[in-house]
Design a protein around this motif. Structure first.
Motif, mmCIF file in Angstrom:
data_model
loop_
_atom_site.group_PDB
_atom_site.id
_atom_site.type_symbol
_atom_site.label_atom_id
_atom_site.label_comp_id
_atom_site.label_asym_id
_atom_site.label_seq_id
_atom_site.Cartn_x
_atom_site.Cartn_y
_atom_site.Cartn_z
ATOM 1 N N ILE A 90 42.444 -34.204 -15.491
ATOM 2 C CA ILE A 90 42.956 -32.844 -15.288
ATOM 3 C C ILE A 90 41.778 -31.905 -15.092
ATOM 4 N N LYS A 91 41.728 -31.234 -13.948
ATOM 5 C CA LYS A 91 40.628 -30.303 -13.673
ATOM 6 C C LYS A 91 41.012 -28.887 -14.110
ATOM 7 N N VAL A 92 40.131 -28.275 -14.893
ATOM 8 C CA VAL A 92 40.327 -26.906 -15.359
ATOM 9 C C VAL A 92 39.174 -26.067 -14.826
ATOM 10 N N CYS A 93 39.488 -25.040 -14.061
ATOM 11 C CA CYS A 93 38.455 -24.232 -13.398
ATOM 12 C C CYS A 93 38.403 -22.821 -13.997
ATOM 13 N N GLY A 94 37.173 -22.391 -14.359
ATOM 14 C CA GLY A 94 37.016 -21.060 -14.939
ATOM 15 C C GLY A 94 36.464 -20.027 -13.973
ATOM 16 N N ASN A 95 36.148 -20.454 -12.759
ATOM 17 C CA ASN A 95 35.540 -19.539 -11.785
ATOM 18 C C ASN A 95 36.577 -19.147 -10.727
ATOM 19 N N PRO A 96 36.926 -17.863 -10.615
ATOM 20 C CA PRO A 96 37.980 -17.469 -9.664
ATOM 21 C C PRO A 96 37.642 -17.795 -8.217
ATOM 22 N N GLN A 97 36.363 -17.713 -7.840
ATOM 23 C CA GLN A 97 35.987 -18.032 -6.458
ATOM 24 C C GLN A 97 36.156 -19.525 -6.182
ATOM 25 N N ASP B 111 43.727 -28.332 -11.383
ATOM 26 C CA ASP B 111 45.069 -28.435 -11.965
ATOM 27 C C ASP B 111 45.430 -27.222 -12.812
ATOM 28 N N VAL B 112 44.443 -26.604 -13.430
ATOM 29 C CA VAL B 112 44.728 -25.431 -14.267
ATOM 30 C C VAL B 112 43.716 -24.336 -13.927
ATOM 31 N N ASN B 113 44.213 -23.147 -13.684
ATOM 32 C CA ASN B 113 43.359 -21.997 -13.401
ATOM 33 C C ASN B 113 43.056 -21.250 -14.703
ATOM 34 N N ALA B 114 41.838 -21.499 -15.235
ATOM 35 C CA ALA B 114 41.418 -20.791 -16.454
ATOM 36 C C ALA B 114 40.611 -19.555 -16.123
ATOM 37 N N SER B 115 40.415 -19.274 -14.831
ATOM 38 C CA SER B 115 39.631 -18.094 -14.452
ATOM 39 C C SER B 115 40.361 -16.808 -14.794
ATOM 40 N N THR B 116 41.642 -16.902 -15.109
ATOM 41 C CA THR B 116 42.396 -15.705 -15.507
ATOM 42 C C THR B 116 41.834 -15.118 -16.806
ATOM 43 N N VAL B 117 41.102 -15.960 -17.579
ATOM 44 C CA VAL B 117 40.453 -15.441 -18.795
ATOM 45 C C VAL B 117 39.418 -14.387 -18.407
#
Length: 395
Positions: free
Chosen positions: A319-326, A336-342
């Motif tokens: 499961i890929k979790v990305c923290g960078n909005p770009q 798989d999960v957009n953590a950039s909303t943090v």
């Protein structure tokens, strides 16, 4: 209570996938293993690697541990072991270890079969039989406490320590509170934050093990002419905004959450079910690190990234979790999960909850984007000649 539908193995462990694994003993037969796995059922996955047929004892011992752990991961339903016939690792011995867990297993010797063409033909017949034997595996409901979750990071940038890693840590805390196991690794990335981890160890014995593993990794790197404290963050990390090893390490360890560290185990060693937070000693190379935890029994991997990554695994969903909005905007099809909303002000608890829900849904059968794209990287950490002296006094 959170549950998912998985495949109960005769050993009692629960798998989240029903994989038929093609396991080569050495690099000499890795291409044949890949060829056999192609154009067959999606359940058939090969684990090609680069390790030699003949290697020093410590290297062989680690390779054997990883191959056996991979072949008996709960996600594996059946196994085809392939050998050239000159390897020092015994195919029958590995097959016996797999059979002892109640799984169907077959072996194939390229030399005895008559070369590549004949081996591929025999391998395809063997795989078809294994697929048929395991097709009828029934799914049953299981509690999330039976999950062993591996946590990884790669392509880190400044957003990793601010968003994706702490959000994944929140999901780890939730799994551990539900009775499950979470494991993170990459010992070189403990450096600079080892004192923080040491304070979280459950007792003095675990604390000393952790500090010894960190010291050993740092000493081995120095022996090979690398100053880890000076070499980190890597050029890629620096391009992503990380400025010091402490900054990188403090961000990296946040993906393990906040629970006490119950133990730290060697590379590829079995991770306990219901064990809480357990670390594994692995190198910093993402693919080798993921493989170590899968060999340890992790059924699901969560992988955080800021700069982007496409890594998958043949045995466990990643499961890929990305923290960078770009990066999310550029590579959403790999994530798989957009953590950039943090970064944009979203509540960390809410994002952690989304990640935990995705873990349960993935365990329940939802394919990850790495699976959709057929991304199945596999590499075993090789004990280098300069390291062998350290393994004479292995922890």
């Amino acid at each position: 209570m959170e549950t998912f539908d998985g495949y109960r193995r005769p050993s009692g462990r629960i798998g989240v996938r029903n994989v038929v694994a093609v396991i080569p003993l050495s690099v000499a037969v890795s291409a044949i293993a890949t060829q056999i796995s192609k154009n067959r059922s999606e359940r058939v996955c090969a684990t090609p690697h680069q390790l030699a047929a003949d290697a020093p004892e410590a290297t062989l011992a680690q390779t054997k541990r990883v191959l056996e752990g991979t072949a008996t991961n709960p996600n594996v339903a059946g196994v085809l072991v392939i050998e050239l016939g000159t390897e020092r690792i015994d195919a029958d011995e590995l097959a016996d270890a797999v059979a002892a867990t109640g799984r169907p297993v077959k072996t194939l010797s390229v030399r005895e079969t008559g070369g590549t063409e004949a081996a591929v033909e025999a391998g395809l017949e063997a795989i078809d039989r294994l697929v048929e034997e395991t097709d009828g595996a029934r799914r049953e409901s299981a509690d999330v406490s039976e999950l062993v979750l591996g946590v990884e990071c790669g392509g880190s940038d400044a957003t990793s320590g601010l968003a994706s890693n702490p959000a994944v840590g929140n999901a780890c805390d939730r799994l551990i509170e539900a009775g499950g196991t979470a494991s993170f690794s990459e010992t070189p990335e403990f450096i600079g934050a080892e004192h923080v981890l040491a304070e979280r160890c459950a007792d003095d014995e675990v604390r000393q093990k952790l500090l010894d593993y960190v010291e050993r990794r740092e000493s081995m790197a120095e022996m090979m002419g690398t100053d880890l404290r000076g070499a980190q963050p890597s050029p890629g990390n620096q391009e992503g905004g990380l400025t010091t090893i402490e900054e990188k390490s403090l961000g990296a360890i946040s993906k393990g959450g906040t629970k006490p560290i119950r133990d730290i185990v060697p590379y590829g060693e079995a991770l306990p079910v219901g064990g809480g937070l357990v670390l594994m000693d692995t190198p910093g190379y993402d693919i080798e690190s993921v493989v170590g935890k899968v060999a340890g029994g992790a059924q699901v991997i969560v992988f955080t990234t800021g700069r982007g990554s496409t890594t998958g695994n043949p045995i466990a969903p990643v499961i890929k979790v990305c923290g960078n909005p770009q990066t999310w905007n550029r590579m959403a099809s790999n994530m798989d999960v957009n953590a950039s909303t943090v970064i944009e002000g979203d509540d960390l608890e809410a994002v952690g909850g989304r990640i935990f829900d995705t873990i349960v849904e993935t365990a329940d059968g939802r394919p990850t984007n790495a699976e959709v794209h057929g991304l199945r990287e596999f590499a075993i950490n090789e004990v280098q000649p300069n390291e062998l002296g350290y393994f004479e006094n292995a922890l």
